[in-house]
Design a protein around this motif. Structure first.
Motif, short mmCIF file in Angstrom:
data_model
loop_
_atom_site.label_atom_id
_atom_site.label_comp_id
_atom_site.label_asym_id
_atom_site.label_seq_id
_atom_site.Cartn_x
_atom_site.Cartn_y
_atom_site.Cartn_z
N GLU A 77 41.02 47.71 36.13
CA GLU A 77 41.35 46.69 34.75
C GLU A 77 41.91 46.92 34.40
O GLU A 77 43.39 46.38 33.95
CB GLU A 77 40.73 46.49 34.28
CG GLU A 77 40.96 45.99 32.67
CD GLU A 77 39.70 45.65 31.57
OE1 GLU A 77 39.18 44.96 32.00
OE2 GLU A 77 39.66 47.20 30.68
N ARG A 78 42.93 48.06 34.35
CA ARG A 78 44.23 48.47 34.16
C ARG A 78 45.80 47.91 35.33
O ARG A 78 47.04 47.46 35.08
CB ARG A 78 44.97 50.07 34.58
CG ARG A 78 45.82 50.81 33.69
CD ARG A 78 45.94 52.24 33.46
NE ARG A 78 44.46 52.65 35.21
CZ ARG A 78 44.02 53.98 34.45
NH1 ARG A 78 44.67 54.74 34.01
NH2 ARG A 78 44.09 54.55 35.61
N ASP A 79 45.48 47.17 36.22
CA ASP A 79 46.36 46.73 37.11
C ASP A 79 46.36 45.07 37.03
O ASP A 79 47.15 44.78 35.92
CB ASP A 79 45.62 46.97 39.02
CG ASP A 79 46.59 45.65 39.68
OD1 ASP A 79 46.60 44.27 39.24
OD2 ASP A 79 46.98 45.99 40.45
N LEU A 115 32.49 45.71 34.45
CA LEU A 115 32.34 47.54 35.55
C LEU A 115 33.92 47.56 35.20
O LEU A 115 35.48 47.04 34.19
CB LEU A 115 32.64 47.01 36.96
CG LEU A 115 31.50 46.29 37.19
CD1 LEU A 115 31.78 45.95 38.47
CD2 LEU A 115 30.78 47.11 37.51
N PRO A 116 35.00 49.00 35.46
CA PRO A 116 36.50 49.11 35.59
C PRO A 116 37.26 48.76 36.01
O PRO A 116 38.28 49.02 36.39
CB PRO A 116 35.88 50.64 36.09
CG PRO A 116 34.36 51.44 36.01
CD PRO A 116 33.83 49.81 36.45
N ASP A 117 36.84 47.25 36.94
CA ASP A 117 37.49 46.69 37.74
C ASP A 117 37.26 45.07 37.41
O ASP A 117 36.08 44.86 37.05
CB ASP A 117 36.78 46.76 39.71
CG ASP A 117 37.13 48.16 40.11
OD1 ASP A 117 36.17 49.26 39.67
OD2 ASP A 117 38.22 48.99 39.31
N ARG A 148 42.13 45.79 44.48
CA ARG A 148 43.31 46.03 44.33
C ARG A 148 43.85 47.52 43.25
O ARG A 148 43.49 46.78 41.95
CB ARG A 148 44.38 45.04 44.22
CG ARG A 148 45.82 45.01 43.91
CD ARG A 148 46.37 43.89 43.54
NE ARG A 148 46.96 42.86 41.69
CZ ARG A 148 46.60 41.71 41.85
NH1 ARG A 148 47.54 41.20 41.92
NH2 ARG A 148 46.61 42.03 40.37
N ASN A 149 44.94 48.12 43.31
CA ASN A 149 44.66 49.25 42.46
C ASN A 149 45.97 49.58 42.15
O ASN A 149 46.36 50.98 42.63
CB ASN A 149 43.99 50.39 42.27
CG ASN A 149 44.48 51.15 40.81
OD1 ASN A 149 44.92 50.93 40.28
ND2 ASN A 149 43.89 52.26 41.24
N PHE A 150 47.51 48.84 41.67
CA PHE A 150 48.90 49.07 42.19
C PHE A 150 49.01 50.11 40.70
O PHE A 150 48.82 49.92 39.84
CB PHE A 150 49.55 47.44 41.79
CG PHE A 150 49.22 46.44 43.49
CD1 PHE A 150 48.16 47.21 44.27
CD2 PHE A 150 50.46 45.91 43.52
CE1 PHE A 150 48.59 46.27 45.48
CE2 PHE A 150 50.23 44.92 44.58
CZ PHE A 150 49.57 45.43 45.82
N GLU A 151 50.34 50.47 41.06
CA GLU A 151 51.06 51.40 40.55
C GLU A 151 51.98 50.83 39.91
O GLU A 151 53.41 50.11 40.55
CB GLU A 151 51.27 52.38 40.82
CG GLU A 151 52.12 53.12 39.83
CD GLU A 151 52.50 54.72 40.24
OE1 GLU A 151 53.59 55.38 39.62
OE2 GLU A 151 51.86 55.21 40.66
#
Length: 317
Positions: free
Chosen positions: A178-180, A141-143, A95-98
Motif C-alpha cells: 500500500e505504501r507503494d 490487506l497490507p497490499d 510490487r514494493n518499490f522505494e
C-alpha cells in the motif's frame, strides 16, 4: 453509419502497426467511403457499402493480439500471479518499490504469503488526476490489487486516454504494497488527489472478491488481454469481480464509465460505510495530507485510516 466510419478511421490511424502507413491509410479509407456516398445511388446501397467497409476494418482490428512480452514501463514490468493452497495465498512479483521521485525508484518485486481467513473487509481508493479520472479498487490487506492499463516504456506524455478505446494498452492487475501504490500517488506524483473509503462488504464477500481478482491476475499472467476504456477498464472489471463473487451487482450506470463519479455511485447503493451525507463523507475521505505525514512510517496504512468515518478500530489495524 457516421459513428462506424469515424471509429474505422480512428482505428486505422491509431492501431496500424506501421507508423508511416497510419495517416495515408486512414485518409484513403475516408476518401473511399466519401466516394461511395457520392457515386452509389440509394440509401440502402450506401448503408451496405459503409457496413462492408466497417466490417473489413473490424475484421483486421480483431486480429491484433495482446502480448506480455513488450518493453514495458518499469513499474508494470512484471505481471503478478498467485498460488492458492487452501487458505494460504502466495503472491509472486508483488510490487514494493522505494521511490525518490515518480520516475526515480529502486525496483523491488517480492513474494508474500497471506491467510485468507485474515481478510476482514474491502477498502476503496479513488484517485483524481486533472481532467481524466481514474480509479483503483483495493483489498484490506497490507497490499493492494487493482486493474489498470499497461503502458510501454515511453514518455509518459505519450499516454492518451482516448487510445484506451483501441488496442493500445494491455490490461494488468497491479498487486502492490500500500505504501507503494498509494504513497506514489499522494507523495510523489503531482496533481493527484486520493480519497479513501471503507465499504460495507462483509469478510466473506471480501475473500470471494479477492480470490476472483487473483483468478483474473493468473489468467492475464498466462494469457494477455487488452485494456478497453469502455468495456474492460478499472471500474467495470471491479463490478464484474463483485458479481462473480456472489455479491449483488448494482444496476449498470453511466458513472461506471465516468469513473471519477464511482464513489457517488457506490454511496447511492449503500456500498460505503459511514453515516454521513455524501459531500461530508467525501471531504473527510481525502488522505493526501495524512499520507504525506505518514510518508515512510511502518504504520502508514493505519495512519491514513485513523479517525476516518466508517473505519472501526479493527479495520484501522
Amino acid at each position: 453509419m457516421l459513428s462506424l466510419v469515424v471509429w474505422s478511421i480512428a482505428a486505422l490511424f491509431i492501431d496500424l502497426t506501421t507508423p508511416w502507413l497510419r495517416l495515408p491509410v486512414a485518409i484513403a479509407f475516408g476518401i473511399a467511403i466519401l466516394a461511395v456516398l457520392i457515386l452509389i445511388r440509394g440509401a440502402l446501397r450506401k448503408t451496405l457499402a459503409c457496413l462492408v467497409g466497417f466490417a473489413a476494418v473490424l475484421a483486421w482490428w480483431l486480429t491484433i493480439a495482446p502480448s506480455n512480452d513488450r518493453a514495458w514501463q518499469g513499474d508494470v514490468a512484471r505481471a503478478a500471479w498467485a498460488d492458492i493452497d487452501g487458505d494460504i495465498v502466495t503472491i509472486h512479483d508483488l510490487r514494493n518499490f522505494e521511490y525518490r521521485t515518480e520516475t526515480d525508484y529502486t525496483p523491488r518485486w517480492e513474494e508474500r504469503a497471506y491467510d485468507l481467513s485474515q481478510i476482514c473487509g474491502v477498502d476503496l481508493f479513488i484517485t483524481y488526476w486533472g481532467i481524466a479520472l481514474d480509479r483503483s479498487s483495493d483489498r484490506q490487506l497490507p497490499d493492494r490489487t487493482g486493474p489498470a492499463c499497461r503502458d510501454l516504456d515511453r514518455d509518459p506524455q505519450d499516454y492518451f486516454a482516448f487510445r484506451g478505446f483501441f488496442r493500445q494498452y494491455e490490461l494488468i492487475y497491479i498487486i502492490a504494497d500500500e505504501r507503494d501504490l498509494i504513497g506514489l500517488r499522494t507523495n510523489y506524483r503531482s496533481g493527484e488527489e486520493v480519497y479513501l473509503y471503507h465499504t460495507t462488504a462483509t469478510a466473506d464477500a471480501a475473500r470471494a472478491i479477492f480470490l476472483d481478482y487473483l483468478r483474473s491476475a493468473n489468467e492475464l499472467h498466462a494469457r494477455p488481454a487488452f485494456y478497453n476504456a469502455l468495456t474492460s477498464n478499472c471500474t467495470t472489471n471491479i463490478r464484474l469481480h463483485a458479481k462473480a463473487a456472489g455479491s449483488k451487482a448494482a444496476p449498470w450506470d453511466w458513472r461506471l464509465l465516468l469513473n471519477g463519479k464511482s464513489d457517488e455511485f457506490a454511496y447511492q447503493y449503500g456500498r460505503l460505510a459511514g453515516n454521513l451525507p455524501f459531500a461530508a463523507l467525501k471531504e473527510q475521505a481525502h488522505i493526501n495530507e495524512a499520507a504525506h505525514a505518514a510518508d515512510a512510517a511502518a504504520e502508514f496504512s493505519a495512519l491514513i485510516r485513523q479517525g476516518r468515518v466508517g473505519f472501526e478500530p479493527a479495520a484501522v489495524q
